[in-house]
Design a protein around this motif. Structure first.
Motif, PDB file in Angstrom:
ATOM      1  N   GLN A 303      -0.367 -43.584  21.127  1.00 27.97           N
ATOM      2  CA  GLN A 303      -0.321 -43.521  22.437  1.00 27.97           C
ATOM      3  C   GLN A 303      -0.107 -42.188  23.100  1.00 27.97           C
ATOM      4  O   GLN A 303      -0.744 -41.577  24.079  1.00 27.97           O
ATOM      5  N   LEU A 304       0.378 -41.225  22.315  1.00 27.26           N
ATOM      6  CA  LEU A 304       0.397 -39.779  22.477  1.00 27.26           C
ATOM      7  C   LEU A 304      -0.725 -39.229  22.726  1.00 27.26           C
ATOM      8  O   LEU A 304      -1.026 -38.459  23.577  1.00 27.26           O
ATOM      9  N   TRP A 305      -1.788 -39.403  21.758  1.00 30.10           N
ATOM     10  CA  TRP A 305      -2.904 -38.932  21.813  1.00 30.10           C
ATOM     11  C   TRP A 305      -3.901 -39.186  23.003  1.00 30.10           C
ATOM     12  O   TRP A 305      -4.715 -38.727  23.365  1.00 30.10           O
ATOM     13  N   LYS A 313       2.447 -40.762  27.421  1.00 27.28           N
ATOM     14  CA  LYS A 313       2.546 -40.075  26.517  1.00 27.28           C
ATOM     15  C   LYS A 313       3.886 -39.323  26.451  1.00 27.28           C
ATOM     16  O   LYS A 313       4.472 -39.079  25.522  1.00 27.28           O
ATOM     17  N   LEU A 342      -0.925 -31.612  26.452  1.00 25.37           N
ATOM     18  CA  LEU A 342      -0.137 -32.250  25.456  1.00 25.37           C
ATOM     19  C   LEU A 342       0.786 -31.411  24.864  1.00 25.37           C
ATOM     20  O   LEU A 342       2.145 -31.613  24.600  1.00 25.37           O
TER      21      LEU A 342
END
Length: 355
Positions: A303-305, A313, A342
């Motif tokens: 999910q983060l990426w 995120k 990010l």
């Protein structure tokens, strides 16, 4: 002569206007003074009433002069109304012996008649007050009339009736939910939940019926009830609500599943994640944060990426911090090929941890 009449009429008009202004000033001053007196009285009356309640609870010295004085005050309708208000308020705050003492005051000063009068009044706020007072005094003969008020069209009345019936009967008082088609406000839900201390094993009332209700607020309340009493047996029914038309219901279903979780819950959250709206996805991530389960780690990194929404995120990064993945996050944020956004998200999540 003609001018003389006009002047006379003008003076008369001015005099009338001045008299009206004067009357208005007198009325405003009179009302202000009256309001001030009422306010001043209410403050001194409140002290007298609170002292009386304290004396009754603690078992103060019996003073017949003071009782006579108090009885004199009670002849004043505004004082009686305030006395009832303060008693109802005190009744909620105390329990056990103190509650019984307060109840005795209701009966000693024959306040029950007043409450019955209110119950049969036309004005909604008085009817609601009567319901509240009769419930606080635990007047069981009032139950049939209060039950009839459950169908009243006025919100203040039917809400007070719901609360009263649950105060009288506990869990069994929730029977009105079977056919309830109006909104059950969050505040009302909390009041009802707070009044229920146990669910009898052999109850005739069925939680699964309420979970199928077409009234979303009844479903939400039932999910909160399941959560409060950790009713594990309804796990499957709760899980099935993850495709309910209402987002609000889905969010409550996630919270309830988290509270009654089993070994398969995290996996079910992961499988269900993609078909949920953003608000529900955020709720799933919150549940994962509480669960602190390592099996959600790979999913969170994904999910983060790859998730398109920044809010997801951020939540995923915060859960990874809770799972002890700070080192992993630091390494990503220091890599050359990590895009700025990010890096910012990760720094924010690591910063949250320090707070």
């Amino acid at each position: 002569m003609h001018h003389h009449i006009e002047l006379h009429e003008l003076i008369l008009a001015i005099v009338i206007v001045l008299i009206l202004v004067l009357l208005l000033i007198i009325t405003v001053l009179g009302y202000s003074f009256y309001s001030y007196r009422i306010l001043h009285n209410r403050q001194s009356w409140r002290q007298i009433i609170e002292y009386k309640i304290m004396e009754t609870i603690v078992g103060g010295d019996e003073n017949s002069d003071r009782d006579l004085e108090f009885a004199k005050y009670l002849k004043e309708p505004s004082f009686r109304a305030l006395f009832l208000d303060v008693l109802v308020d005190s009744d909620r705050k105390f329990s056990g012996g103190a509650k019984q003492s307060i109840n005795r005051l209701f009966h000693d000063f024959k306040l029950e008649d007043e409450a019955w009068r209110k119950l049969r009044h036309r004005k909604a706020y008085l009817v609601a007050g009567g319901v509240q007072e009769l419930a606080a005094m635990n007047v069981e003969p009032a139950i049939p009339e209060i039950t009839a008020k459950l169908n009243d069209s006025r919100t203040a009345v039917y809400q007070e009736a719901q609360y009263a019936i649950v105060s009288f009967k506990g869990y069994e008082g929730l029977g009105f939910l079977d056919h309830f088609d109006r909104p059950l406000s969050d505040w009302q839900q909390l009041r009802l939940l707070f009044s229920i201390h146990e669910i009898p094993e052999l109850s005739e009332l069925h939680v699964d019926t309420w979970l199928k209700s077409s009234n979303d607020s009844v479903v939400v309340f039932t999910l909160r009830l399941i959560r409060k009493f950790r009713l594990m047996t309804f796990y499957t029914e709760v899980f099935n609500l993850l495709d309910h038309p209402s987002t609000k219901v889905r969010i409550q279903a996630i919270r309830t599943l988290q509270a009654i979780e089993n070994s398969g819950t995290i996996q079910q959250f992961i499988q269900n994640f993609d078909q949920q709206p953003i608000e529900v996805q955020i709720e799933i991530l919150k549940a994962m944060k509480i669960a602190k389960s390592k099996e959600s780690e790979y999913f969170l990194k994904d999910q983060l990426w790859n998730h398109t929404q920044v809010s997801i995120k951020i939540s995923a990064a915060e859960v990874l911090v809770v799972l002890g993945e700070e080192q992993y996050l630091r390494e990503i944020s220091q890599r050359e090929d990590t895009y700025d956004e990010l890096t910012q998200i990760i720094k924010h999540a690591l910063q949250e941890k320090k707070c």
